[in-house]
Scaffold this motif. Structure first.
Motif, PDB file in Angstrom:
ATOM      1  N   PRO A  36      15.304  -0.888   6.144  1.00 11.86           N
ATOM      2  CA  PRO A  36      13.950  -0.858   6.713  1.00 11.86           C
ATOM      3  C   PRO A  36      12.905  -0.232   5.773  1.00 11.86           C
ATOM      4  CG  PRO A  36      15.533   0.012   8.286  1.00 11.86           C
ATOM      5  CD  PRO A  36      16.256  -0.188   7.003  1.00 11.86           C
ATOM      6  N   TRP A  37      13.288   0.836   5.073  1.00 12.44           N
ATOM      7  CA  TRP A  37      12.325   1.474   4.179  1.00 12.44           C
ATOM      8  C   TRP A  37      12.032   0.600   2.970  1.00 12.44           C
ATOM      9  CZ3 TRP A  37       8.847   4.817   5.287  1.00 12.44           C
ATOM     10  CH2 TRP A  37       9.049   5.704   6.333  1.00 12.44           C
ATOM     11  N   THR A  38      12.996  -0.149   2.493  1.00 12.89           N
ATOM     12  CA  THR A  38      12.744  -1.059   1.377  1.00 12.89           C
ATOM     13  C   THR A  38      11.797  -2.164   1.811  1.00 12.89           C
ATOM     14  OG1 THR A  38      14.908  -0.588   0.422  1.00 12.89           O
ATOM     15  CG2 THR A  38      13.831  -2.634  -0.272  1.00 12.89           C
ATOM     16  N   ILE A  39      12.029  -2.718   2.982  1.00 12.20           N
ATOM     17  CA  ILE A  39      11.145  -3.763   3.505  1.00 12.20           C
ATOM     18  C   ILE A  39       9.740  -3.213   3.705  1.00 12.20           C
ATOM     19  CG2 ILE A  39      10.672  -5.232   5.509  1.00 12.20           C
ATOM     20  CD1 ILE A  39      13.776  -5.562   5.729  1.00 12.20           C
ATOM     21  N   THR A  40       9.652  -2.024   4.294  1.00 12.43           N
ATOM     22  CA  THR A  40       8.343  -1.389   4.527  1.00 12.43           C
ATOM     23  C   THR A  40       7.594  -1.209   3.219  1.00 12.43           C
ATOM     24  OG1 THR A  40       9.166  -0.254   6.490  1.00 12.43           O
ATOM     25  CG2 THR A  40       7.200   0.660   5.450  1.00 12.43           C
ATOM     26  N   PHE A  41       8.288  -0.667   2.216  1.00 11.47           N
ATOM     27  CA  PHE A  41       7.617  -0.435   0.942  1.00 11.47           C
ATOM     28  C   PHE A  41       7.194  -1.749   0.288  1.00 11.47           C
ATOM     29  CE2 PHE A  41       7.334   0.108  -3.610  1.00 11.47           C
ATOM     30  CZ  PHE A  41       6.424   1.154  -3.686  1.00 11.47           C
ATOM     31  N   VAL A  43       6.459  -4.611   1.737  1.00  7.45           N
ATOM     32  CA  VAL A  43       5.307  -5.162   2.469  1.00  7.45           C
ATOM     33  C   VAL A  43       4.039  -4.413   2.057  1.00  7.45           C
ATOM     34  CG1 VAL A  43       4.256  -5.358   4.765  1.00  7.45           C
ATOM     35  CG2 VAL A  43       6.617  -6.091   4.401  1.00  7.45           C
ATOM     36  N   TRP A  44       4.108  -3.091   1.998  1.00  6.72           N
ATOM     37  CA  TRP A  44       2.975  -2.258   1.597  1.00  6.72           C
ATOM     38  C   TRP A  44       2.541  -2.616   0.176  1.00  6.72           C
ATOM     39  CZ3 TRP A  44      -1.186   0.318   1.485  1.00  6.72           C
ATOM     40  CH2 TRP A  44      -1.424   1.382   0.634  1.00  6.72           C
ATOM     41  N   SER A  80       3.446   7.137  -1.463  1.00  7.79           N
ATOM     42  CA  SER A  80       4.453   6.550  -0.564  1.00  7.79           C
ATOM     43  C   SER A  80       5.836   6.551  -1.211  1.00  7.79           C
ATOM     44  CB  SER A  80       4.047   5.149  -0.121  1.00  7.79           C
ATOM     45  OG  SER A  80       3.979   4.267  -1.215  1.00  7.79           O
ATOM     46  N   ILE A  84       8.926   8.475   0.592  1.00 11.96           N
ATOM     47  CA  ILE A  84      10.179   7.795   0.924  1.00 11.96           C
ATOM     48  C   ILE A  84      11.358   8.486   0.239  1.00 11.96           C
ATOM     49  CG2 ILE A  84      11.490   5.640   0.672  1.00 11.96           C
ATOM     50  CD1 ILE A  84       8.771   4.161   1.018  1.00 11.96           C
TER      51      ILE A  84
END
Length: 113
Positions: A36-41, A43-44, A80, A84
């Protein structure tokens, strides 16, 4: 000690750790944090790149003096990343390291057999 005997013992120890429920739990916890954190980053990051390419008016908006939205977003990329990394360190210390320590002890026990 014969090299083949050592390899055999190590292979059995690795298999025992790999088959352990704690190992499966360790992998599950790791994936549940990292994915999830990889996807979030990503996308950001891609939003930042997209805005720089297609929303130039917005990115050129001045915030304070010569500091514009693009510069703030660029700096927030670094922030960010560090946030993370800090969250992962905290997560690993609380949720991953205890399991990993137990698996390491199991591996050492199995190797002595």
């Amino acid at each position: 000690m014969d090299e083949d005997v050592v390899r055999e013992r190590d292979a059995r120890a690795y298999e025992a750790v790999h088959d352990a429920a704690d190992f499966k739990e360790l992998k599950r916890r790791y994936k549940n944090f990292v994915v999830p954190w990889t996807i979030t980053f990503m996308v950001w990051y891609l939003a930042y790149v997209a805005c720089n390419n297609w929303a130039r008016g917005f990115m050129n908006t001045e915030v304070i003096g010569n500091i514009n939205v693009a510069l703030v977003f660029g700096l927030l990329q670094f922030v960010s990343t560090f946030v993370i990394a800090a969250l992962y360190g905290r997560f690993a210390n609380r949720k991953l390291d205890p399991l990993a320590a137990g698996l390491n002890a199991k591996f050492k026990r199995e190797r002595r057999r």
